[in-house]
Write a protein that holds these residues in place. Sequence first.
Motif, mmCIF file in Angstrom:
data_model
loop_
_atom_site.group_PDB
_atom_site.id
_atom_site.type_symbol
_atom_site.label_atom_id
_atom_site.label_comp_id
_atom_site.label_asym_id
_atom_site.label_seq_id
_atom_site.Cartn_x
_atom_site.Cartn_y
_atom_site.Cartn_z
ATOM 1 N N PRO A 150 0.872 -1.341 0.037
ATOM 2 C CA PRO A 150 0.145 -0.133 -0.049
ATOM 3 C C PRO A 150 0.852 1.397 0.039
ATOM 4 O O PRO A 150 2.090 0.998 0.399
ATOM 5 N N ASP A 151 0.138 2.274 -0.436
ATOM 6 C CA ASP A 151 0.991 3.844 -0.587
ATOM 7 C C ASP A 151 0.946 4.347 0.896
ATOM 8 O O ASP A 151 0.301 5.093 1.075
ATOM 9 N N VAL A 152 1.982 3.698 1.840
ATOM 10 C CA VAL A 152 2.039 4.382 3.105
ATOM 11 C C VAL A 152 3.553 4.407 3.100
ATOM 12 O O VAL A 152 4.333 3.924 2.469
ATOM 13 N N TRP A 153 4.016 5.134 4.381
ATOM 14 C CA TRP A 153 5.416 5.430 4.519
ATOM 15 C C TRP A 153 5.997 4.063 5.383
ATOM 16 O O TRP A 153 5.414 3.721 6.391
ATOM 17 N N VAL A 154 6.831 3.490 4.682
ATOM 18 C CA VAL A 154 7.354 2.256 5.176
ATOM 19 C C VAL A 154 8.844 2.161 5.438
ATOM 20 O O VAL A 154 9.757 2.898 4.822
ATOM 21 N N LEU A 159 15.019 0.059 3.839
ATOM 22 C CA LEU A 159 14.221 1.350 3.770
ATOM 23 C C LEU A 159 14.461 2.385 5.119
ATOM 24 O O LEU A 159 14.242 1.660 6.241
ATOM 25 N N ASP A 160 14.316 3.622 4.909
ATOM 26 C CA ASP A 160 14.812 4.383 5.998
ATOM 27 C C ASP A 160 13.576 5.475 6.012
ATOM 28 O O ASP A 160 12.971 5.831 5.170
ATOM 29 N N PHE A 161 13.652 6.279 7.245
ATOM 30 C CA PHE A 161 12.901 7.473 7.608
ATOM 31 C C PHE A 161 14.340 8.248 8.195
ATOM 32 O O PHE A 161 14.741 7.832 9.362
#
Length: 177
Positions: A150-154, A159-161
């Motif tokens: 889905p189009d969510v922040w993963v 993968l990072d934030f």
Amino acid sequence: MNELHPDLSRIVVSTDQIQSRVKELADQISADFVGGERLYIIGILKGAFIFLADLTRHLKVPHTVDFMALSSYGKTTTSGAVRILMDLREPIEGQHVIIVEDIVDTGHTLHYLNRVLKGRKPASLRSCVLVRKQRDNLSVPIDYLGFDIPDVWVVGYGLDFADQYRTLPYIAELKRE
Ligand code: PRP
């Protein structure tokens, strides 16, 4: 079962799902290139380093690993401008190349890479992507795809934030606050 990090709301792709799919992708690549020439695997930094490490260790065909680093403005602007920060060490002319990416989000990075690397005249050029967001993105063809998400922040599994959470073994949604 992994404990969920407190900054995360839910697991999107579990450790077990990732591990079995990565092995399947490696088996598929190995079958497609069995008896062929050495593969030239290109990991796109930083995000792809964990996926690439797991994927390549399951490959049963000879391969060389190299890396590129790109900077992308594709998520905040519509231009999708991409720039090479670190290039390959060797020419890829005549090589069978596979681009390894952790995620296709807007699609600008993979679209750019396809264009630039095709111009270097490889014998073949394919892409292997672990996750693709289900959103309005450039419909770039992907030869080996792990999961649609889905189009969510993963975050997690590369993968990072803000450069955090890359080494989590699963992919999870970041809490909004
Ligand atoms: C991420 C990811 C891809 C790109 C995909 O990299 O690793 O390279 O974004 O996004 P797109 O489909 O919208 O172009 P990012 O720029 O976040 O850098 P990083 O890998 O160093 O975290």
